[in-house]
Design an enzyme around this catalytic site. Structure first.
Site, PDB file in Angstrom:
ATOM      1  N   TYR A 102       0.818  -1.219   0.000  1.00  0.00           N
ATOM      2  CA  TYR A 102       0.000   0.000   0.000  1.00  0.00           C
ATOM      3  C   TYR A 102       0.856   1.276   0.000  1.00  0.00           C
ATOM      4  CZ  TYR A 102      -3.704  -3.222   1.361  1.00  0.00           C
ATOM      5  OH  TYR A 102      -4.585  -4.257   1.401  1.00  0.00           O
ATOM      6  N   LYS A 139       4.095 -15.475   2.404  1.00  0.00           N
ATOM      7  CA  LYS A 139       4.048 -16.192   1.121  1.00  0.00           C
ATOM      8  C   LYS A 139       5.509 -16.382   0.698  1.00  0.00           C
ATOM      9  CE  LYS A 139       1.656 -17.767  -2.403  1.00  0.00           C
ATOM     10  NZ  LYS A 139       0.899 -19.016  -2.321  1.00  0.00           N
ATOM     11  N   ASP A 173      -2.312 -18.487   1.661  1.00  0.00           N
ATOM     12  CA  ASP A 173      -3.418 -19.222   1.032  1.00  0.00           C
ATOM     13  C   ASP A 173      -3.869 -20.383   1.920  1.00  0.00           C
ATOM     14  OD1 ASP A 173      -0.844 -20.077   0.474  1.00  0.00           O
ATOM     15  OD2 ASP A 173      -1.275 -20.806  -1.533  1.00  0.00           O
ATOM     16  N   ASP A 181      -5.095  -7.494   5.814  1.00  0.00           N
ATOM     17  CA  ASP A 181      -6.331  -6.843   5.382  1.00  0.00           C
ATOM     18  C   ASP A 181      -7.385  -7.910   5.076  1.00  0.00           C
ATOM     19  OD1 ASP A 181      -8.130  -5.039   4.404  1.00  0.00           O
ATOM     20  OD2 ASP A 181      -6.880  -4.262   2.787  1.00  0.00           O
ATOM     21  N   ASP A 203     -10.540  -9.673   7.843  1.00  0.00           N
ATOM     22  CA  ASP A 203     -11.960  -9.652   7.471  1.00  0.00           C
ATOM     23  C   ASP A 203     -12.530 -11.065   7.426  1.00  0.00           C
ATOM     24  OD1 ASP A 203     -12.172  -6.939   7.345  1.00  0.00           O
ATOM     25  OD2 ASP A 203     -12.835  -6.846   5.264  1.00  0.00           O
TER      26      ASP A 203
END
Ligand code: NAD
Length: 360
Positions: free
Chosen positions: A141, A191, A223, A247, A251
């Protein structure tokens, strides 16, 4: 010690739910005999209307003079047509950046009395009580270069995943420290099979592990983590990860508990911490007195734990919330047939009464 809390009610249901949290703080002060100085500041749309900016200088100064910040929510249709730079949400982003709030804590707990609200089967979500710690100030970001450029006459979009060693280390340390205060289990999510940034992340977690031999550590690829959270949520304690993975994972974890009105959060740095519900300003129900105050009340419980080290107060608030749910009280967002429907003020009063009862 005298604690100072900046109170930023914001927009929409913000003033209603923060007022509930203030009632709970006052009840805690009465029961435990400590003193908190509460000072209000403007943020969001109301600050735009009164001061022409979503984060006035005096609000930022108030936050910097305080030990903790309690925030309601910002935004609403009245300010939706403003350019992005002038929107209420910018006030919140600026506060996080100015105060260097680099660790975002999002608990996802399944309350026994609300287990049926979870979209997953009760036998899978039973006993889920996890905490996602998301790095908040770095990653893709913020990395440079970024933008949409032209290459050989065609557009190409670029964002850069970037973390410095220090940025990783400080959030990883925070996660180990917090795991030590909970069930002593930490899952680091990356990852690293394909991303160099993640390989560095994993190396630093391994280095820091040496300082926390009492914590059991596992590494998961993001994942795989996304699958395991759905398959075995109760197995997780603390999860730490970077900004973009966090992020999404936070959620996903939040949805397990089944209700937006129940989800608290904290954004913590080395000097400051901000506590706020996960949900927004809910303009569709603002002013009706029916908002669920529990996410904000639980954010206050986090404030007592992480900013003031008052675990007993935090624990009492959480037990008082749980008791109100067991007693059958429900605001409209979590109501179903057979329960007692209450409004914001009534729910707050029940929780405050339970604090008194459970303290004895
Ligand atoms: P929202 O979270 O405000 O509302 C989504 C739905 O959940 C609505 O139906 C709302 O009534 C309900 N809801 C939310 N909190 C509730 C509560 N405590 N009790 C009962 N019901 C509740 O999300 P949205 O509608 O997408 O956004 C509304 C405004 O809030 C927008 O301006 C958005 O930018 C802003 N927003 C602010 C924050 C923040 O301040 N941190 C976060 C998200 C959205």
């Amino acid at each position: 010690m005298k604690y100072k809390v900046a109170v930023l009610k914001g927009d929409g249901i913000g003033p209603e739910i923060v007022e509930s949290a203030l009632q709970i703080i006052k009840k805690a002060q009465d029961l435990f005999g400590f003193s908190i100085e509460l000072k209000e500041g403007l943020i969001g749309g109301i600050a735009i209307d009164k001061k022409g900016t979503p984060l006035p200088e005096e609000t930022l100064n108030l936050c910097k003079e305080s030990n903790a910040i309690l925030l309601g929510a910002v935004g609403g249709p009245a300010w939706d047509s403003l350019p992005t730079e002038k929107r209420p949400e910018k006030g919140l982003l600026k506060i996080r950046k100015e105060l260097d709030l680099y660790a975002n804590l999002r608990p996802a707990k399944v309350w026994k009395a609300l287990i049926e609200a979870s979209p997953l089967k009760a036998e899978i979500v039973k006993d889920t009580d996890l905490l996602v710690i998301r790095e908040l100030t770095g990653d893709v970001y913020y990395g440079e270069p970024r933008g949409v450029f032209k290459e050989k006459g065609k557009r190409v979009g670029i964002n850069t995943m970037k973390y410095t060693e220090d940025e990783i280390r400080r959030v990883v340390r925070k996660a180990f420290e917090i795991a030590r205060l909970r069930r002593k289990k930490l899952t680091s999510v990356d990852k690293s099979n394909v991303l160099e940034v993640s390989a560095l992340w994993r190396d630093i977690v391994e280095e820091e592990k040496e300082n926390y031999p009492d914590i059991s550590l596992e590494h998961l690829y993001v994942d795989n983590c996304a699958m395991q959270i759905i398959k075995r949520p109760a197995d997780f304690d603390v999860i730490v990860t970077g900004n973009i993975f966090g992020d999404i994972i936070s959620d996903e974890a939040a949805v397990i508990s089944g209700s937006l009105g129940m989800l608290p959060s904290a954004s913590i740095g080395d000097r400051y911490a901000l506590y706020e519900p996960v949900h927004g300003s809910a303009p569709d129900i603002a002013g009706k007195g029916i908002a669920n105050p529990i996410a904000t009340i639980l954010s206050t419980a986090m404030m007592f734990k992480y900013s003031f080290g008052m675990w007993n107060v935090s624990d009492l608030i959480e037990r008082a919330v749980e008791e109100a749910l067991i007693q059958g009280y429900r605001t409209p967002d979590i109501y179903s047939a057979g329960f007692k429907e209450v409004n914001t003020v009534q729910m707050t009063v029940k929780i405050a009464e339970n604090m008194e009862k459970l303290k004895e």
